[in-house]
Write a protein that holds these residues in place. Structure first.
Motif, PDB file in Angstrom:
ATOM      1  N   ILE A   1      38.985  14.832  64.270  1.00 33.44           N
ATOM      2  CA  ILE A   1      40.216  14.008  63.988  1.00 33.44           C
ATOM      3  C   ILE A   1      40.248  13.052  63.051  1.00 33.44           C
ATOM      4  O   ILE A   1      40.894  12.610  62.256  1.00 33.44           O
ATOM      5  CB  ILE A   1      40.629  13.368  65.430  1.00 33.44           C
ATOM      6  CG1 ILE A   1      41.295  14.607  66.465  1.00 33.44           C
ATOM      7  CG2 ILE A   1      41.654  12.293  65.217  1.00 33.44           C
ATOM      8  CD1 ILE A   1      41.599  14.215  67.785  1.00 33.44           C
ATOM      9  N   ALA A   2      38.949  12.109  63.334  1.00 33.96           N
ATOM     10  CA  ALA A   2      38.713  10.913  62.339  1.00 33.96           C
ATOM     11  C   ALA A   2      38.448  11.518  60.926  1.00 33.96           C
ATOM     12  O   ALA A   2      38.910  11.004  60.049  1.00 33.96           O
ATOM     13  CB  ALA A   2      37.362  10.301  62.600  1.00 33.96           C
ATOM     14  N   VAL A   3      37.784  12.697  60.621  1.00 39.91           N
ATOM     15  CA  VAL A   3      37.739  13.136  59.312  1.00 39.91           C
ATOM     16  C   VAL A   3      39.204  13.607  58.732  1.00 39.91           C
ATOM     17  O   VAL A   3      39.404  13.238  57.629  1.00 39.91           O
ATOM     18  CB  VAL A   3      36.776  14.203  59.225  1.00 39.91           C
ATOM     19  CG1 VAL A   3      36.900  15.280  57.807  1.00 39.91           C
ATOM     20  CG2 VAL A   3      35.328  13.881  59.453  1.00 39.91           C
ATOM     21  N   ILE A   4      39.887  14.363  59.512  1.00 41.10           N
ATOM     22  CA  ILE A   4      41.118  14.629  59.116  1.00 41.10           C
ATOM     23  C   ILE A   4      42.018  13.707  58.702  1.00 41.10           C
ATOM     24  O   ILE A   4      42.778  13.673  57.793  1.00 41.10           O
ATOM     25  CB  ILE A   4      41.834  15.760  60.200  1.00 41.10           C
ATOM     26  CG1 ILE A   4      41.058  17.188  60.197  1.00 41.10           C
ATOM     27  CG2 ILE A   4      43.230  16.035  59.868  1.00 41.10           C
ATOM     28  CD1 ILE A   4      41.609  18.100  61.213  1.00 41.10           C
ATOM     29  N   ALA A   5      42.029  12.626  59.793  1.00 42.02           N
ATOM     30  CA  ALA A   5      42.671  11.487  59.304  1.00 42.02           C
ATOM     31  C   ALA A   5      42.486  10.568  58.026  1.00 42.02           C
ATOM     32  O   ALA A   5      43.335  10.256  57.254  1.00 42.02           O
ATOM     33  CB  ALA A   5      42.784  10.339  60.547  1.00 42.02           C
ATOM     34  N   LEU A   6      41.149  10.678  57.805  1.00 41.44           N
ATOM     35  CA  LEU A   6      40.612  10.000  56.682  1.00 41.44           C
ATOM     36  C   LEU A   6      41.058  10.754  55.366  1.00 41.44           C
ATOM     37  O   LEU A   6      41.555  10.208  54.458  1.00 41.44           O
ATOM     38  CB  LEU A   6      39.146   9.762  56.552  1.00 41.44           C
ATOM     39  CG  LEU A   6      38.494   9.155  55.494  1.00 41.44           C
ATOM     40  CD1 LEU A   6      38.421   7.833  55.232  1.00 41.44           C
ATOM     41  CD2 LEU A   6      36.824   9.674  55.513  1.00 41.44           C
ATOM     42  N   VAL A   7      40.882  11.843  55.626  1.00 40.21           N
ATOM     43  CA  VAL A   7      41.090  12.837  54.192  1.00 40.21           C
ATOM     44  C   VAL A   7      42.847  12.694  54.030  1.00 40.21           C
ATOM     45  O   VAL A   7      43.106  12.545  52.898  1.00 40.21           O
ATOM     46  CB  VAL A   7      40.767  14.173  54.798  1.00 40.21           C
ATOM     47  CG1 VAL A   7      41.383  15.193  53.333  1.00 40.21           C
ATOM     48  CG2 VAL A   7      39.003  14.528  54.635  1.00 40.21           C
ATOM     49  N   VAL A   8      43.698  12.963  54.983  1.00 36.20           N
ATOM     50  CA  VAL A   8      45.115  12.885  54.957  1.00 36.20           C
ATOM     51  C   VAL A   8      45.398  11.585  54.058  1.00 36.20           C
ATOM     52  O   VAL A   8      46.156  11.487  53.519  1.00 36.20           O
ATOM     53  CB  VAL A   8      45.821  13.304  56.132  1.00 36.20           C
ATOM     54  CG1 VAL A   8      47.096  13.119  55.914  1.00 36.20           C
ATOM     55  CG2 VAL A   8      45.433  14.653  56.307  1.00 36.20           C
ATOM     56  N   LEU A   9      44.905  10.400  54.920  1.00 41.72           N
ATOM     57  CA  LEU A   9      45.157   9.006  54.259  1.00 41.72           C
ATOM     58  C   LEU A   9      44.854   8.890  52.855  1.00 41.72           C
ATOM     59  O   LEU A   9      45.724   8.408  52.326  1.00 41.72           O
ATOM     60  CB  LEU A   9      44.564   8.035  55.096  1.00 41.72           C
ATOM     61  CG  LEU A   9      45.127   7.777  56.430  1.00 41.72           C
ATOM     62  CD1 LEU A   9      44.322   6.703  57.483  1.00 41.72           C
ATOM     63  CD2 LEU A   9      46.793   7.141  56.468  1.00 41.72           C
ATOM     64  N   ARG A  10      43.740   9.364  52.645  1.00 41.31           N
ATOM     65  CA  ARG A  10      43.329   9.332  51.137  1.00 41.31           C
ATOM     66  C   ARG A  10      44.090  10.134  50.290  1.00 41.31           C
ATOM     67  O   ARG A  10      44.407   9.805  49.182  1.00 41.31           O
ATOM     68  CB  ARG A  10      41.815   9.601  51.210  1.00 41.31           C
ATOM     69  CG  ARG A  10      40.799   8.682  51.821  1.00 41.31           C
ATOM     70  CD  ARG A  10      39.471   9.143  51.494  1.00 41.31           C
ATOM     71  NE  ARG A  10      39.159   9.030  49.996  1.00 41.31           N
ATOM     72  CZ  ARG A  10      38.041   9.488  49.473  1.00 41.31           C
ATOM     73  NH1 ARG A  10      37.222   9.805  50.491  1.00 41.31           N
ATOM     74  NH2 ARG A  10      37.533   9.128  48.440  1.00 41.31           N
ATOM     75  N   GLN A  11      44.779  11.352  50.753  1.00 37.81           N
ATOM     76  CA  GLN A  11      45.539  12.242  49.813  1.00 37.81           C
ATOM     77  C   GLN A  11      46.936  11.618  49.706  1.00 37.81           C
ATOM     78  O   GLN A  11      47.436  11.806  48.640  1.00 37.81           O
ATOM     79  CB  GLN A  11      45.716  13.625  50.494  1.00 37.81           C
ATOM     80  CG  GLN A  11      44.617  14.505  50.128  1.00 37.81           C
ATOM     81  CD  GLN A  11      44.507  14.756  48.765  1.00 37.81           C
ATOM     82  OE1 GLN A  11      45.444  15.144  48.129  1.00 37.81           O
ATOM     83  NE2 GLN A  11      43.374  14.466  48.034  1.00 37.81           N
ATOM     84  N   CYS A  12      47.252  10.786  50.475  1.00 43.18           N
ATOM     85  CA  CYS A  12      48.700  10.194  50.369  1.00 43.18           C
ATOM     86  C   CYS A  12      48.767   9.092  49.472  1.00 43.18           C
ATOM     87  O   CYS A  12      49.850   8.618  49.229  1.00 43.18           O
ATOM     88  CB  CYS A  12      49.242   9.611  51.781  1.00 43.18           C
ATOM     89  SG  CYS A  12      49.324  11.049  53.148  1.00 43.18           S
TER      90      CYS A  12
END
Length: 172
Positions: free
Chosen positions: A11-22
């Motif tokens: 969950i932390a990795v997905i949240a980090l990646v999605v936040l960075r993509q936005c």
């Protein structure tokens, strides 16, 4: 407890990646793009439960399908990411609407695979999901690194100001 830790890491990795993509992200010439996927891969391989021992052959098939979905999602994600070079020569990236569609499609396919495996009685644990996420991030980072390497580099004009040579497809 290991299962909870794996879920929290995912969950932390997905949240980090999605936040960075936005948001727009500066791309550095960093050669360590493989570190995060590598850590996830090592964590997935050292945890028990990567494959279901009761359905070993089918479990490997489902894991292979998950990895294939991860590889395609990572490649699609990287190719739909917008890359540009600012006037100062800094390289930037940002996900597009197509990136959101690729992510959504990948999540739907993974959920379908998980549901199919559950219907067949195959237990898929966190390590399989972590390995598929590592494959996605590894391919995405690798393709972005290749695309970034192909971006035109600034060169100083006679006045000493950085400018850009047009890319081959910009010339007519």
């Amino acid at each position: 407890m290991h299962g909870l830790v794996n879920v929290l890491v995912i969950i932390a990795v997905i949240a980090l990646v999605v936040l960075r993509q936005c948001s727009a992200q500066q791309i550095s010439g960093d050669r360590r793009w493989w570190v995060l996927p590598g850590v996830l891969l090592v964590m997935a391989l050292r945890e028990p439960g990567l494959v279901d021992p009761r359905h070993e052959a089918l479990s490997f098939v489902v894991l292979g399908a998950e990895l294939a979905v991860g590889l395609v999602t990572g490649a699609g994600w990287a190719w739909t990411t917008r890359l540009w070079r600012a006037e100062d020569g800094v390289l930037w990236s940002k996900g597009t609407k197509a990136t959101v569609y690729v992510w959504t499609g990948g999540l739907i396919l993974r959920a379908a695979l998980y549901g199919l495996a559950a219907a067949m009685g195959i237990h898929q644990g966190g390590p399989a999901l972590m390995m598929a996420l590592a494959a996605t991030l590894l391919v995405r980072s690798g393709v972005l690194a290749l695309r970034a390497a192909g971006m035109p580099q600034p060169y100083p004009d006679p006045a000493g100001v950085a400018s850009f040579r047009p890319a081959w497809k910009d010339r007519v």
